[in-house]
Design an enzyme around this catalytic site. Structure first.
Site, short mmCIF file in Angstrom:
data_model
loop_
_atom_site.label_atom_id
_atom_site.label_comp_id
_atom_site.label_asym_id
_atom_site.label_seq_id
_atom_site.Cartn_x
_atom_site.Cartn_y
_atom_site.Cartn_z
N TYR A 90 0.83 -1.20 0.00
CA TYR A 90 0.00 0.00 0.00
C TYR A 90 0.86 1.25 0.00
O TYR A 90 1.85 1.33 0.74
CB TYR A 90 -0.91 0.02 1.24
CG TYR A 90 -1.66 1.32 1.39
CD1 TYR A 90 -2.92 1.48 0.82
CD2 TYR A 90 -1.09 2.41 2.06
CE1 TYR A 90 -3.60 2.69 0.92
CE2 TYR A 90 -1.76 3.62 2.16
CZ TYR A 90 -3.01 3.76 1.59
OH TYR A 90 -3.67 4.95 1.68
N GLU B 115 -3.25 7.68 -4.07
CA GLU B 115 -3.24 6.40 -3.36
C GLU B 115 -3.06 5.25 -4.34
O GLU B 115 -3.74 5.18 -5.36
CB GLU B 115 -4.56 6.23 -2.60
CG GLU B 115 -4.58 5.02 -1.70
CD GLU B 115 -5.89 4.91 -0.95
OE1 GLU B 115 -6.95 4.81 -1.61
OE2 GLU B 115 -5.86 4.93 0.29
#
Ligand code: GDP
Ligand code: MN
Length: 392
Positions: free
Chosen positions: A113, A201
């Site tokens: 992530y 993101e």
């Protein structure tokens, strides 16, 4: 402003972020050609078909599917295009899929992530990274906050090479990958900074079985107040994905955000609008929207604001809370009266006026023959409107 995954990948690629090869399509019969192109003209390679909506959680909701051949890609694209996709981020009403992204299927070894946001507490960008990619990061943050690495970035000096390396080592990337990962992170930060993004993101950021690092998913949001500097990004706006009332409000130059309560609010000035929402909540109610008609709104804008508030079927009562400084109370009154006349009084309306020309404004309201409830002060206004919303 939000954009689609395929658009975010195009923006990021311009700054050197590596993304999978792919093409976006709006018609299912284009899928086969794309899938073949991605595999050098052959129809038997794996591709991933991804629904393009402004919401995450598509994988679990059936909006990300693997096709083993070009023929299957076409079948999946036909199923997805036009479907209403429901994910945990769309709400129960879901979103209609108008485009799908067809990408080369990758063999994934690790899902990590990466996220860049502005941290309000420290007042600077923060680069987050976690080994727990591919899942909801909110869950990781709640259950294993120690698994989210953070590097705060001093905007004056920018993202430093040592910070990139620290994150790369923190993700347990092997030695050979560290330099490449650092370059990837630096490119991501450059894209975030240069486009005035409020969020970038990558979830998941993957290491493939053959050792490549890629943004498998990408999400970018931008600061609306900086869009004037980025006409190319403004063009990526997709109003199909936005609340219809909010789109209408922007067209009239109104600051309107829809919320989920039932008390409509029309206020001048962002500070007073925030205070109004607080006091409604304090009186036991829930605001249906934030609406700042601006310090110098004219009669037409007041009328449009009223129209937009009444366009929300959840609104059970309306509170008009105006402090006439630059704005004169008589201008507000005349906008409200003309709006109420043309739109009809669908729900009770409470008015609290104060400031320049307040007597004249109040006189116009009372002489209009329309049934406004006049409030004395903000507390009284909030209590009145909440009671009316409850009984209405
Ligand atoms: P989201 O659910 O809306 O966040 O959509 P993502 O783009 O993150 O896709 C969801 C999941 O699908 C990812 O976490 C991956 O596990 C999987 N996925 C997507 N593309 C590929 C691919 O090319 N290969 C493999 N193996 N998995 C993929
Ligand atoms: Mn994702």
């Amino acid at each position: 402003m939000k954009i689609h995954e395929y658009q975010a990948k195009q923006v990021l690629a311009r700054y050197g972020v590596t993304v999978p090869r792919g093409e976006v399509i709006a018609k299912a019969d284009e899928a086969r050609g794309v899938a073949e192109r991605l595999h050098g003209g052959k129809g038997d390679g794996a591709v991933v078909v991804k629904a393009q909506i402004h919401a995450g959680g598509r994988g679990k909701g059936g909006g990300v599917k693997l096709a083993r051949s070009a023929e299957e890609a076409e079948k999946l694209a036909a199923q997805m295009l036009g479907m209403t996709l429901v994910t945990h981020q769309t709400g129960p009403e879901g979103r209609v899929v108008r485009r799908v992204l067809i990408e080369e299927g990758l063999e994934v070894d690790r899902e990590l992530y990466l996220g860049l946001v502005i941290d309000r507490a420290s007042g600077c960008p923060v680069f987050m990274a976690s080994t727990e990619g591919g899942v909801e990061i909110e869950v990781v943050a709640a259950e294993h906050p120690e698994k989210i690495l953070k590097e705060f970035i001093n905007p004056a000096v920018g993202f430093q090479p040592f910070q990139a390396r620290k994150l790369a080592f923190g993700l347990d990337l092997d030695g050979a990958r560290v330099n490449e990962a650092s370059r990837f992170f630096t490119s991501l930060y450059r894209a975030f900074e240069a486009t005035d993004a409020s969020l970038a993101e990558i979830n998941p950021f993957v290491v493939t079985k053959d050792g490549r690092l890629l943004a498998l998913d990408a999400k970018m949001n931008f600061d609306d107040n900086a869009l004037f500097r980025h006409p190319d990004i403004r063009e990526l706006r997709d109003t199909n994905e936005e609340d219809a009332l909010e789109v209408k409000a922007t067209n009239y130059g109104l600051n309107y955000i829809r919320l989920d309560g039932n008390v409509g609010c029309m206020v001048n000035g962002a500070g007073l609008a925030m205070a109004t929402m607080d006091i409604i909540q304090y009186a036991g109610g829930h605001p249906a929207n934030f609406l700042d008609v601006g310090g110098g709104a004219n009669e037409e804008q007041v009328r449009r604001g009223f129209e937009i508030i009444l366009g929300d079927p959840n609104v059970r009562a309306v509170l008009i809370n105006i402090f006439g400084g630059i704005m004169r109370c008589d201008v507000v009154a005349s906008g409200v009266v003309s709006a109420a006349r043309s739109l009809g009084f669908k729900v009770p309306v409470v008015v609290r006026l104060e400031g320049t020309n307040v007597e004249l404004g109040q006189k116009m309201l009372s002489e209009s023959g329309l049934d406004f409830a006049v409030a004395k002060g903000m507390k009284d206004a909030a209590e009145k409107v909440v009671a009316l919303a409850r009984s209405g």
